[in-house]
Design an enzyme around this catalytic site. Structure first.
Site, mmCIF file in Angstrom:
data_model
loop_
_atom_site.group_PDB
_atom_site.id
_atom_site.type_symbol
_atom_site.label_atom_id
_atom_site.label_comp_id
_atom_site.label_asym_id
_atom_site.label_seq_id
_atom_site.Cartn_x
_atom_site.Cartn_y
_atom_site.Cartn_z
ATOM 1 N N SER A 95 47.149 37.883 36.586
ATOM 2 C CA SER A 95 48.384 38.310 36.240
ATOM 3 C C SER A 95 48.894 38.110 35.175
ATOM 4 O O SER A 95 47.808 36.898 34.312
ATOM 5 C CB SER A 95 48.756 36.810 37.159
ATOM 6 O OG SER A 95 50.902 37.120 37.050
ATOM 7 N N TYR A 122 49.474 27.960 40.123
ATOM 8 C CA TYR A 122 49.256 29.630 39.865
ATOM 9 C C TYR A 122 48.356 29.991 38.309
ATOM 10 O O TYR A 122 47.539 30.796 38.184
ATOM 11 C CB TYR A 122 50.064 30.145 40.678
ATOM 12 C CG TYR A 122 50.082 32.088 40.134
ATOM 13 C CD1 TYR A 122 49.384 32.352 41.476
ATOM 14 C CD2 TYR A 122 50.559 32.521 39.706
ATOM 15 C CE1 TYR A 122 49.575 34.147 41.311
ATOM 16 C CE2 TYR A 122 50.718 33.853 39.434
ATOM 17 C CZ TYR A 122 50.137 34.354 40.535
ATOM 18 O OH TYR A 122 49.957 36.095 40.770
HETATM 19 N N1 LIG Z 1 53.393 40.514 42.932
HETATM 20 C C1 LIG Z 1 53.625 39.979 41.789
HETATM 21 O O1 LIG Z 1 54.910 39.584 41.026
HETATM 22 C C2 LIG Z 1 52.535 39.735 41.663
HETATM 23 C C3 LIG Z 1 52.282 39.727 40.010
HETATM 24 C C4 LIG Z 1 50.929 39.063 38.718
HETATM 25 C C5 LIG Z 1 49.889 39.030 40.054
HETATM 26 N N2 LIG Z 1 50.398 39.357 41.522
HETATM 27 C C6 LIG Z 1 48.610 39.406 42.133
HETATM 28 O O2 LIG Z 1 48.495 40.462 42.796
HETATM 29 C C7 LIG Z 1 47.786 39.762 43.708
HETATM 30 C C8 LIG Z 1 47.789 40.513 45.325
HETATM 31 O O3 LIG Z 1 49.257 40.157 45.481
HETATM 32 P P1 LIG Z 1 50.712 40.848 45.715
HETATM 33 O O4 LIG Z 1 51.803 40.212 44.878
HETATM 34 O O5 LIG Z 1 50.220 41.879 46.127
HETATM 35 O O6 LIG Z 1 51.301 39.738 47.591
HETATM 36 P P2 LIG Z 1 51.441 39.218 48.882
HETATM 37 O O7 LIG Z 1 51.907 40.934 49.118
HETATM 38 O O8 LIG Z 1 51.492 38.607 49.081
HETATM 39 O O9 LIG Z 1 50.263 39.723 49.451
HETATM 40 C C9 LIG Z 1 48.244 38.707 48.928
HETATM 41 C C10 LIG Z 1 47.664 39.473 49.268
HETATM 42 O O10 LIG Z 1 46.405 38.658 49.590
HETATM 43 C C11 LIG Z 1 46.202 38.069 50.875
HETATM 44 N N3 LIG Z 1 45.496 36.607 50.922
HETATM 45 C C12 LIG Z 1 46.409 35.521 50.455
HETATM 46 N N4 LIG Z 1 45.741 34.720 51.172
HETATM 47 C C13 LIG Z 1 44.308 34.310 51.500
HETATM 48 C C14 LIG Z 1 43.065 34.098 52.010
HETATM 49 N N5 LIG Z 1 43.048 33.150 52.447
HETATM 50 N N6 LIG Z 1 41.851 35.203 52.238
HETATM 51 C C15 LIG Z 1 42.530 36.371 52.299
HETATM 52 N N7 LIG Z 1 43.523 36.835 51.952
HETATM 53 C C16 LIG Z 1 44.040 36.508 51.909
HETATM 54 C C17 LIG Z 1 47.157 38.907 51.653
HETATM 55 O O11 LIG Z 1 46.165 38.404 52.938
HETATM 56 P P3 LIG Z 1 46.344 38.005 54.290
HETATM 57 O O12 LIG Z 1 47.239 36.772 54.538
HETATM 58 O O13 LIG Z 1 46.706 38.462 55.990
HETATM 59 O O14 LIG Z 1 44.939 37.260 54.750
HETATM 60 C C18 LIG Z 1 47.656 39.753 51.383
HETATM 61 O O15 LIG Z 1 47.267 41.121 51.988
HETATM 62 C C19 LIG Z 1 47.068 38.595 43.731
HETATM 63 O O16 LIG Z 1 46.780 37.838 43.409
HETATM 64 C C20 LIG Z 1 49.108 38.022 42.690
HETATM 65 O O17 LIG Z 1 48.314 36.387 42.442
HETATM 66 C C21 LIG Z 1 51.003 39.361 41.887
#
Ligand SMILES: NC(=O)c1ccc[n+]([C@@H]2O[C@H](COP(=O)([O-])OP(=O)(O)OC[C@H]3O[C@@H](n4cnc5c(N)ncnc54)[C@H](OP(=O)(O)O)[C@@H]3O)[C@@H](O)[C@H]2O)c1
Length: 303
Positions: free
Chosen positions: A177, A190
């Site tokens: 991130s 985070y």
């Molecule tokens: N959205 C943003 O603004 C943003 C910005 C920068 C970076 N990111 C990064 O992008 C990545 C994806 O996030 P997203 O934005 O797509 O959010 P999201 O829609 O909440 O997706 C998060 C994913 O992580 C999985 N997850 C969470 N806890 C887990 C665990 N204990 N074991 C296995 N899987 C787990 C969830 O699946 P289950 O619940 O099915 O396990 C889900 O598929 C993350 O690493 C996040 O930090 C996001």
């Protein structure tokens, strides 16, 4: 004045459009590189991971969809299977994985490798965020963030990379991130977990280079996903609110496409954020006092 600005933007928009068309055409011509490649995507049940899986599937990748929610992964698998694609497709495999259960991840990595006999690309995308100040956030919340965002990905990577090194090739894509480069107030747990994955990735990249394994770190800014809904509060409850910053963030379609572009470009790192957010990263490095001032003001505003 408005006429002059329109004229100037007109002059700039034509070259910009041509560059965009060239980038698009170049990307399309290289998509074939994913055909038959085995890609393990954690966090595939939602947001960035889910969209990345869709785009890679359409390019003929053999996917291993991983997360905790088996049902959501099976739904995604069915959705993908019913897609009309212009290239031969492979039915994705589903792997239920909990990144917090670090002790199980060696076995899960073995299982993943056996599904298609190899893993060419590991995308560590599973993760969660937090909303809470340093003093209020309880230690167990810090630990949980580190388990999911850092130790889980580290253990999976260690096991998969061992096999990649034996094969003499492979790619690890860590979805960090922009908060892995700059820390924001009320996001200490985070930001710390994402800084940790950045540091880990830099060491890993250097160590496995001679064995033919590559490492890409992606640092997105705000992306419109369920991340804020799934975030934890300072006491560890579900935040359950869709923050305006997340809502107004980049689309998952754009982010997934740029991740694919970076893979094809063999980039080592990429920051997917607007210019003013990237500027803060530069300020943090070159003019830290200004960065501290900006963040101090932001923390006061949050109160
Ligand atoms: N959205 C943003 O603004 C943003 C910005 C920068 C970076 N990111 C990064 O992008 C990545 C994806 O996030 P997203 O934005 O797509 O959010 P999201 O829609 O909440 O997706 C998060 C994913 O992580 C999985 N997850 C969470 N806890 C887990 C665990 N204990 N074991 C296995 N899987 C787990 C969830 O699946 P289950 O619940 O099915 O396990 C889900 O598929 C993350 O690493 C996040 O930090 C996001």
């Amino acid at each position: 004045m408005a006429g002059f600005l329109n004229l100037v933007s007109g002059y700039f928009s034509i070259p910009w459009l041509l560059i965009e068309m060239w980038r698009e055409q170049r990307l399309n011509s290289r998509y074939g590189k994913f055909r038959g490649k085995v890609v393990l995507v954690t966090g595939a049940s939602s947001g960035i991971g889910k969209e990345l899986a869709k785009q890679l599937f359409k390019q003929g990748a053999k996917l291993i969809l991983a997360s905790r929610s088996t049902e959501k992964l099976l739904e995604l698998r069915d959705e993908l299977k019913s897609m009309q694609c212009s290239v031969p497709i492979y039915v994705p495999a589903v792997l239920t994985i909990d990144l917090e259960q670090v002790g199980e991840l060696a076995g899960k990595s073995k299982e993943a490798w056996q599904l298609f006999g190899r893993v060419d690309i590991l995308v560590n995308c599973g993760g969660m965020s937090v909303r809470g100040g340093v003093v209020d956030t309880q230690l167990h919340v810090y630990r949980r963030l580190m388990e999911v965002n850092y130790f889980g990905s580290v253990e999976l990577t260690r096991n998969i990379v061992t096999r990649m090194v034996e094969e003499g090739c492979g790619l690890v894509v860590n979805i960090s991130s922009i908060q892995g480069l700059i820390s924001l107030p009320d996001r200490s747990a985070y930001s710390a977990s994402k800084h940790a994955i950045q540091a880990f990735s830099d060491s890993l990249r250097a160590e496995v280079y001679s064995a033919g394994v590559r490492v890409l770190v992606v640092s997105p800014g705000y992306v419109n996903t369920e991340l804020s809904l799934n975030s934890l509060t300072s006491s560890g409850e579900k935040h359950n609110k869709l923050d305006p910053t997340t809502l107004n963030g980049y689309s998952v379609e754009y982010v997934a496409k740029e991740i694919i572009r970076s893979i094809l470009n063999e980039d080592k790192e990429v920051v997917l954020a607007p210019v003013h957010h990237r500027l803060v990263v530069v300020i943090r490095t070159l003019l830290p006092r200004i960065y501290f001032y900006i963040m101090q003001k932001r923390a006061q505003k949050n109160k």
